[in-house]
Write a protein that holds these residues in place. Structure first.
Motif, PDB file in Angstrom:
ATOM      1  N   ALA A   6       0.776  -1.319  -0.009  1.00 43.05           N
ATOM      2  CA  ALA A   6       0.157   0.047  -0.181  1.00 43.05           C
ATOM      3  C   ALA A   6       0.863   1.223  -0.129  1.00 43.05           C
ATOM      4  CB  ALA A   6      -0.980  -0.004   1.272  1.00 43.05           C
ATOM      5  N   THR A   7       1.768   1.481  -0.730  1.00 39.58           N
ATOM      6  CA  THR A   7       2.723   2.342  -0.724  1.00 39.58           C
ATOM      7  C   THR A   7       2.849   2.861  -2.249  1.00 39.58           C
ATOM      8  OG1 THR A   7       4.633   0.777  -1.233  1.00 39.58           O
ATOM      9  CG2 THR A   7       4.369   1.750   1.089  1.00 39.58           C
ATOM     10  N   GLY A   8       1.982   2.564  -3.204  1.00 39.38           N
ATOM     11  CA  GLY A   8       1.655   3.153  -4.399  1.00 39.38           C
ATOM     12  C   GLY A   8       2.737   3.071  -5.449  1.00 39.38           C
ATOM     13  N   ARG A   9       2.763   3.799  -6.272  1.00 41.64           N
ATOM     14  CA  ARG A   9       3.875   3.757  -7.470  1.00 41.64           C
ATOM     15  C   ARG A   9       5.439   3.635  -6.765  1.00 41.64           C
ATOM     16  NH1 ARG A   9       4.484   4.715 -13.027  1.00 41.64           N
ATOM     17  NH2 ARG A   9       2.520   3.791 -12.947  1.00 41.64           N
ATOM     18  N   GLN A  10       5.710   4.488  -5.942  1.00 43.73           N
ATOM     19  CA  GLN A  10       7.053   4.662  -5.205  1.00 43.73           C
ATOM     20  C   GLN A  10       7.306   3.162  -4.661  1.00 43.73           C
ATOM     21  OE1 GLN A  10       8.708   7.459  -5.554  1.00 43.73           O
ATOM     22  NE2 GLN A  10      10.379   5.778  -5.074  1.00 43.73           N
ATOM     23  N   GLY A  11       6.176   2.759  -4.042  1.00 42.60           N
ATOM     24  CA  GLY A  11       6.626   1.017  -3.600  1.00 42.60           C
ATOM     25  C   GLY A  11       7.132   0.366  -4.629  1.00 42.60           C
ATOM     26  N   GLU A  12       6.242   0.190  -5.863  1.00 42.40           N
ATOM     27  CA  GLU A  12       6.885  -0.569  -6.829  1.00 42.40           C
ATOM     28  C   GLU A  12       7.950  -0.215  -7.462  1.00 42.40           C
ATOM     29  OE1 GLU A  12       3.629   0.210  -9.826  1.00 42.40           O
ATOM     30  OE2 GLU A  12       2.011  -0.568  -8.673  1.00 42.40           O
ATOM     31  N   GLU A  13       8.425   1.160  -7.574  1.00 41.52           N
ATOM     32  CA  GLU A  13       9.772   1.633  -7.882  1.00 41.52           C
ATOM     33  C   GLU A  13      10.910   1.155  -6.860  1.00 41.52           C
ATOM     34  OE1 GLU A  13       9.218   5.447  -8.774  1.00 41.52           O
ATOM     35  OE2 GLU A  13       8.197   5.362 -10.558  1.00 41.52           O
ATOM     36  N   ASN A  14      10.449   1.083  -5.710  1.00 41.32           N
ATOM     37  CA  ASN A  14      11.599   0.889  -4.632  1.00 41.32           C
ATOM     38  C   ASN A  14      11.661  -0.731  -4.792  1.00 41.32           C
ATOM     39  OD1 ASN A  14      11.830   3.506  -4.096  1.00 41.32           O
ATOM     40  ND2 ASN A  14      10.323   3.149  -2.124  1.00 41.32           N
ATOM     41  N   ALA A  15      10.719  -1.545  -4.723  1.00 46.04           N
ATOM     42  CA  ALA A  15      10.786  -2.870  -5.016  1.00 46.04           C
ATOM     43  C   ALA A  15      11.674  -3.046  -6.298  1.00 46.04           C
ATOM     44  CB  ALA A  15       9.440  -3.706  -4.989  1.00 46.04           C
ATOM     45  N   PRO A  64       6.793   3.411   3.518  1.00 43.97           N
ATOM     46  CA  PRO A  64       7.722   3.317   2.359  1.00 43.97           C
ATOM     47  C   PRO A  64       9.043   2.785   2.899  1.00 43.97           C
ATOM     48  CG  PRO A  64       6.692   5.615   2.756  1.00 43.97           C
ATOM     49  CD  PRO A  64       6.429   5.092   3.777  1.00 43.97           C
ATOM     50  N   LEU A  65       9.843   2.078   2.085  1.00 42.04           N
ATOM     51  CA  LEU A  65      11.001   1.551   2.261  1.00 42.04           C
ATOM     52  C   LEU A  65      12.122   2.867   2.386  1.00 42.04           C
ATOM     53  CD1 LEU A  65      11.404  -1.358  -0.432  1.00 42.04           C
ATOM     54  CD2 LEU A  65      11.005  -1.612   2.321  1.00 42.04           C
ATOM     55  N   PRO A  66      13.077   2.602   3.362  1.00 41.26           N
ATOM     56  CA  PRO A  66      14.036   3.646   3.721  1.00 41.26           C
ATOM     57  C   PRO A  66      15.166   3.510   2.774  1.00 41.26           C
ATOM     58  CG  PRO A  66      14.402   1.930   5.406  1.00 41.26           C
ATOM     59  CD  PRO A  66      13.109   1.607   4.602  1.00 41.26           C
ATOM     60  N   MET A  67      14.839   4.162   1.432  1.00 44.03           N
ATOM     61  CA  MET A  67      15.611   3.987   0.357  1.00 44.03           C
ATOM     62  C   MET A  67      17.010   4.305   0.344  1.00 44.03           C
ATOM     63  SD  MET A  67      14.195   1.618  -1.679  1.00 44.03           S
ATOM     64  CE  MET A  67      15.285   1.524  -2.690  1.00 44.03           C
ATOM     65  N   ASP A  68      17.417   5.429   1.225  1.00 44.25           N
ATOM     66  CA  ASP A  68      18.879   5.887   1.286  1.00 44.25           C
ATOM     67  C   ASP A  68      19.538   4.998   2.109  1.00 44.25           C
ATOM     68  OD1 ASP A  68      17.926   8.384  -0.145  1.00 44.25           O
ATOM     69  OD2 ASP A  68      17.674   9.437   1.733  1.00 44.25           O
ATOM     70  N   THR A  69      18.934   4.455   3.302  1.00 46.79           N
ATOM     71  CA  THR A  69      19.987   3.616   3.887  1.00 46.79           C
ATOM     72  C   THR A  69      20.194   2.097   3.028  1.00 46.79           C
ATOM     73  OG1 THR A  69      18.119   2.813   5.168  1.00 46.79           O
ATOM     74  CG2 THR A  69      19.214   4.425   6.092  1.00 46.79           C
ATOM     75  N   ILE A  70      19.039   1.737   2.509  1.00 47.36           N
ATOM     76  CA  ILE A  70      19.251   0.473   1.587  1.00 47.36           C
ATOM     77  C   ILE A  70      20.109   0.618   0.661  1.00 47.36           C
ATOM     78  CG2 ILE A  70      17.779  -1.063   0.047  1.00 47.36           C
ATOM     79  CD1 ILE A  70      15.439  -0.737   1.717  1.00 47.36           C
ATOM     80  N   ARG A  71      20.077   1.697  -0.047  1.00 48.48           N
ATOM     81  CA  ARG A  71      21.130   2.054  -1.422  1.00 48.48           C
ATOM     82  C   ARG A  71      22.446   1.863  -0.664  1.00 48.48           C
ATOM     83  NH1 ARG A  71      17.404   6.312  -2.723  1.00 48.48           N
ATOM     84  NH2 ARG A  71      15.931   5.621  -4.295  1.00 48.48           N
ATOM     85  N   ALA A  72      22.778   2.746   0.410  1.00 50.90           N
ATOM     86  CA  ALA A  72      24.079   2.642   1.070  1.00 50.90           C
ATOM     87  C   ALA A  72      24.553   1.253   1.633  1.00 50.90           C
ATOM     88  CB  ALA A  72      24.207   3.572   2.372  1.00 50.90           C
ATOM     89  N   HIS A  73      23.668   0.597   1.825  1.00 50.78           N
ATOM     90  CA  HIS A  73      23.924  -0.841   2.384  1.00 50.78           C
ATOM     91  C   HIS A  73      24.281  -1.622   1.216  1.00 50.78           C
ATOM     92  CE1 HIS A  73      23.287  -4.756   4.501  1.00 50.78           C
ATOM     93  NE2 HIS A  73      23.032  -4.932   3.456  1.00 50.78           N
TER      94      HIS A  73
END
Length: 390
Positions: A78-87, A116-125
């Motif tokens: 239930a995070t919309g288009r951004q959730g799809e892009e993040n996955a 939403p996923l915390p993409m900044d920390t996930i990217r750094a990871h």
């Protein structure tokens, strides 16, 4: 028997790390085969299936999955288009780290809905993981199972052998458990060589006898996924023997999930026998194992067989069921229609204080049977779920 510290089958490796999904501890895991593989997978049929499921369905259709990445503590639902892009970005980053096509990556995401996923920390990871390369892949099945946990109290692993090959499974899940097409998150890795069709047939049969028969609270997750990946490193095995080993492993994981149900103190096993057909047997068994009144009676070690009759009787569409044909046993002791005497009642209470409780219902209609698995209902379940996001 489950092995408490299984190693991966030949050709598989694991990785775990902290990606900022929870306050501390590993929350990202990856399992990958060092060579091409074939796969089979099943997913939730929830109308609110998350982006991880919808993307993985597409990738799994190719039956060539080679890696699984799991994000714990955040369902990305239930995070919309951004959730799809993040996955899609997470799957892409894992594929880049591993040097494989993104279509060979399955993604699982489990935890709180609507964040939403915390993409900044996930990217750094993943940037850091890429820098480390293969040296980062030192995690065993127990490490991966632990990194997948949310409200689980313990990691869940199992292993089996067939021919010269091994099967190793990892799973998570303790609540929101009433599977429709699969279960929570469960992955089985094997070095057996099979065709995609053989793998798919074996998986569906195994799920039907195990995860499909599990319920903690009647609620179906938005993220349920079960997959099996076979890389063939150990050579061919007999498909029938493999299917039996996979079914046994999945049942092992199912029982571990049931025992670890949120707030659970007991495993509850309900068998319906002498039903008209297997579907009827499972429906009636599920109505008993899911009854809050039955579950609380089991928690209190109260052999209240009247609640079992209630749970059978609410199946009003099952018009072939007749009360004068029904029998109910707690363990091996019949409680209906022959009500136990005072001495036997004391023995029943003692039996229900055990860690495992069996309820057996006979319908007197045919030869079909089904067994389902669940747990008792305690105040602990309410506490876990009342405080889940706060």
């Amino acid at each position: 028997m489950s092995h408490i510290h299984p190693a991966w089958p030949t050709g598989f490796a694991g990785y775990t790390g902290h990606g900022g999904l929870r306050d501390s501890g590993d929350d990202i895991s990856v399992v990958v085969s060092d060579r091409p593989a074939v796969s089979a997978a099943m997913f939730t049929r929830s109308l609110f299936a998350g982006p991880a499921v919808t993307l993985s369905r597409t990738h799994a259709a190719g039956r060539r999955l080679r890696a699984v990445v799991t994000l714990a503590q955040n369902a990305n639902v239930a995070t919309g288009r951004q959730g799809e892009e993040n996955a899609a970005e997470v799957a892409g980053r894992v594929a880049a780290v591993l040097g494989i096509p993104v279509g060979e990556v399955l993604i699982g995401s489990t935890g709180v809905i609507g964040r939403p996923l915390p993409m900044d920390t996930i990217r750094a990871h993943f940037d850091a993981a890429a820098d480390r390369g293969p040296a980062a892949f030192t995690a065993g099945p127990l490490d991966v199972a632990r990194a997948m946990m949310t409200t689980d109290t313990r990691p869940k692993t199992a292993e089996r052998a067939v021919g010269g090959a091994r099967l190793v499974g990892v799973a998570k899940g303790v609540g929101m458990l009433e599977p429709d097409m699969a279960t929570m998150l469960a992955y089985v890795l094997t070095d057996a060589a099979l065709s995609p069709a053989e793998l798919d047939t074996a998986l569906r049969a195994a799920v039907d006898r195990s995860f499909h028969c599990l319920s903690v609270d009647t609620d179906t997750s938005t993220s349920d996924t079960v997959a099996v990946i076979a890389n063939g490193a150990a050579g061919p095995v007999d498909p029938g023997e493999f299917a039996a080993a996979l079914a046994d492993l999945c049942l092992d994981l199912t029982l571990q999930l049931a025992r670890d149900g949120e707030g659970a103190t007991k495993l509850l096993r309900v068998t319906v026998e002498h039903a008209a057909d297997p579907a009827q047997a499972r429906r009636v068994a599920k109505s008993v194992v899911n009854s809050p009144l039955v579950k609380t009676a089991v928690h209190g070690a109260d052999p209240n067989w009247g609640r079992v009759l209630m749970a059978i009787g609410k199946n009003t569409d099952e018009t072939s069921i007749s009360p004068d044909k029904v029998t109910v046993r707690f363990g091996t002791t019949e409680v209906y229609p022959d009500e136990p005497g005072p001495g036997t009642l004391a023995d029943l209470t003692a039996a229900m204080r055990k860690d495992e409780v069996d309820i057996v219902v006979g319908l007197g209609l045919g030869q079909a049977a089904a067994t389902v698995y669940g747990c008792d209902l305690s105040a602990g379940y309410i506490r876990v779920n009342a405080d889940y996001t706060t």
